[in-house]
Design a protein around this motif. Structure first.
Motif, PDB file in Angstrom:
ATOM      1  N   THR A  51       0.834  -1.204   0.000  1.00 60.38           N
ATOM      2  CA  THR A  51       0.000   0.000   0.000  1.00 60.38           C
ATOM      3  C   THR A  51       0.869   1.254   0.000  1.00 60.38           C
ATOM      4  O   THR A  51       0.641   2.181  -0.783  1.00 60.38           O
ATOM      5  N   ALA A  52       1.885   1.300   0.856  1.00 63.19           N
ATOM      6  CA  ALA A  52       2.801   2.450   0.878  1.00 63.19           C
ATOM      7  C   ALA A  52       3.467   2.616  -0.484  1.00 63.19           C
ATOM      8  O   ALA A  52       3.573   3.730  -1.017  1.00 63.19           O
ATOM      9  N   PHE A  53       3.931   1.523  -1.047  1.00 59.71           N
ATOM     10  CA  PHE A  53       4.578   1.497  -2.360  1.00 59.71           C
ATOM     11  C   PHE A  53       3.648   2.045  -3.442  1.00 59.71           C
ATOM     12  O   PHE A  53       4.002   2.937  -4.203  1.00 59.71           O
ATOM     13  N   GLY A  54       2.432   1.526  -3.483  1.00 59.00           N
ATOM     14  CA  GLY A  54       1.472   1.964  -4.504  1.00 59.00           C
ATOM     15  C   GLY A  54       1.064   3.412  -4.346  1.00 59.00           C
ATOM     16  O   GLY A  54       0.993   4.154  -5.333  1.00 59.00           O
ATOM     17  N   SER A  66       2.314  -1.839 -10.069  1.00 60.68           N
ATOM     18  CA  SER A  66       3.483  -2.656  -9.740  1.00 60.68           C
ATOM     19  C   SER A  66       3.639  -3.745 -10.796  1.00 60.68           C
ATOM     20  O   SER A  66       2.653  -4.293 -11.296  1.00 60.68           O
ATOM     21  N   ILE A  67       4.888  -4.032 -11.129  1.00 53.55           N
ATOM     22  CA  ILE A  67       5.158  -5.114 -12.078  1.00 53.55           C
ATOM     23  C   ILE A  67       5.989  -6.230 -11.448  1.00 53.55           C
ATOM     24  O   ILE A  67       6.072  -7.311 -11.997  1.00 53.55           O
ATOM     25  N   GLU A  68       6.570  -5.955 -10.275  1.00 46.91           N
ATOM     26  CA  GLU A  68       7.282  -7.001  -9.543  1.00 46.91           C
ATOM     27  C   GLU A  68       7.464  -6.544  -8.103  1.00 46.91           C
ATOM     28  O   GLU A  68       7.822  -5.392  -7.851  1.00 46.91           O
ATOM     29  N   THR A  69       7.210  -7.453  -7.164  1.00 49.85           N
ATOM     30  CA  THR A  69       7.415  -7.141  -5.749  1.00 49.85           C
ATOM     31  C   THR A  69       7.931  -8.375  -5.016  1.00 49.85           C
ATOM     32  O   THR A  69       7.713  -9.506  -5.455  1.00 49.85           O
ATOM     33  N   SER A  70       8.609  -8.125  -3.898  1.00 50.37           N
ATOM     34  CA  SER A  70       9.042  -9.214  -3.013  1.00 50.37           C
ATOM     35  C   SER A  70       9.229  -8.638  -1.617  1.00 50.37           C
ATOM     36  O   SER A  70       9.323  -7.426  -1.440  1.00 50.37           O
ATOM     37  N   ILE A  71       9.288  -9.538  -0.638  1.00 52.75           N
ATOM     38  CA  ILE A  71       9.458  -9.092   0.745  1.00 52.75           C
ATOM     39  C   ILE A  71      10.352 -10.071   1.504  1.00 52.75           C
ATOM     40  O   ILE A  71      10.349 -11.272   1.223  1.00 52.75           O
ATOM     41  N   PHE A  98      12.193   1.814  -9.045  1.00 51.45           N
ATOM     42  CA  PHE A  98      12.615   0.753  -8.141  1.00 51.45           C
ATOM     43  C   PHE A  98      12.533   1.287  -6.715  1.00 51.45           C
ATOM     44  O   PHE A  98      13.044   2.354  -6.439  1.00 51.45           O
ATOM     45  N   ASN A  99      11.926   0.521  -5.843  1.00 52.39           N
ATOM     46  CA  ASN A  99      11.671   0.994  -4.490  1.00 52.39           C
ATOM     47  C   ASN A  99      12.044  -0.038  -3.449  1.00 52.39           C
ATOM     48  O   ASN A  99      11.901  -1.233  -3.678  1.00 52.39           O
ATOM     49  N   ILE A 100      12.481   0.445  -2.295  1.00 56.58           N
ATOM     50  CA  ILE A 100      12.617  -0.387  -1.105  1.00 56.58           C
ATOM     51  C   ILE A 100      11.750   0.269  -0.031  1.00 56.58           C
ATOM     52  O   ILE A 100      11.845   1.477   0.193  1.00 56.58           O
ATOM     53  N   VAL A 101      10.899  -0.529   0.576  1.00 58.49           N
ATOM     54  CA  VAL A 101      10.004  -0.039   1.624  1.00 58.49           C
ATOM     55  C   VAL A 101      10.408  -0.716   2.925  1.00 58.49           C
ATOM     56  O   VAL A 101      10.498  -1.945   2.986  1.00 58.49           O
ATOM     57  N   TYR A 118       5.614   0.530 -12.821  1.00 60.59           N
ATOM     58  CA  TYR A 118       5.528   1.096 -14.161  1.00 60.59           C
ATOM     59  C   TYR A 118       4.547   2.257 -14.122  1.00 60.59           C
ATOM     60  O   TYR A 118       3.406   2.094 -13.685  1.00 60.59           O
ATOM     61  N   ARG A 119       4.986   3.425 -14.540  1.00 59.59           N
ATOM     62  CA  ARG A 119       4.126   4.610 -14.566  1.00 59.59           C
ATOM     63  C   ARG A 119       3.511   4.721 -15.959  1.00 59.59           C
ATOM     64  O   ARG A 119       4.213   4.865 -16.957  1.00 59.59           O
ATOM     65  N   THR A 120       2.194   4.665 -16.016  1.00 67.44           N
ATOM     66  CA  THR A 120       1.479   4.755 -17.286  1.00 67.44           C
ATOM     67  C   THR A 120       1.364   6.209 -17.714  1.00 67.44           C
ATOM     68  O   THR A 120       1.763   7.118 -16.981  1.00 67.44           O
TER      69      THR A 120
END
Length: 125
Positions: A51-54, A66-71, A98-101, A118-120
């Protein structure tokens, strides 16, 4: 976005801070979020981080997906724990970000979430 996000609202996620390129959200772990071992289900910290990421990715005014995530789960969470996730996104230079939360309980990191967005070209209205 939060008003239109039934899942995040159901989880009890609240926006603590939000500005262009950055979003901090928090929530309390409830009994119905626990797994069979009495710990928070891994999907709970994932959902908060996602949610924070989005939300952060979408602060730039364009629909971002999002096109790829992991935790990585670092510490178990208990009922009553209040956790915070903060995302910082800089996607204004390219369409890919690319993000790190960091997910924290007080000052301790309990999970690290990594995401690619990916930003449309579609504007938020």
């Amino acid at each position: 976005m939060l008003r239109q996000d039934a899942y995040s609202s159901w989880l009890g996620i609240e926006i603590l801070e939000c500005e262009i390129g950055r979003c901090k959200v928090g929530m309390t772990i409830r009994k119905e979020m626990l797994n069979s071992m009495g710990k928070a289900h891994g999907g709970i910290s994932y959902s908060l981080a996602d949610t924070a990421f989005g939300f952060s990715a979408n602060t730039h005014g364009k629909y971002a997906v999002s096109i790829e995530t992991s935790i990585n789960h670092i510490e178990a969470l208990e009922e009553g724990d209040y956790i915070i996730a903060e995302a910082v996104t800089d996607i204004t230079k390219t369409k890919i970000g690319f993000n790190i939360v960091e997910v924290k309980r007080k000052n301790d990191i309990v999970a690290l979430f990594k995401g690619v967005v990916y930003r449309t070209g579609k504007d938020w209205e």
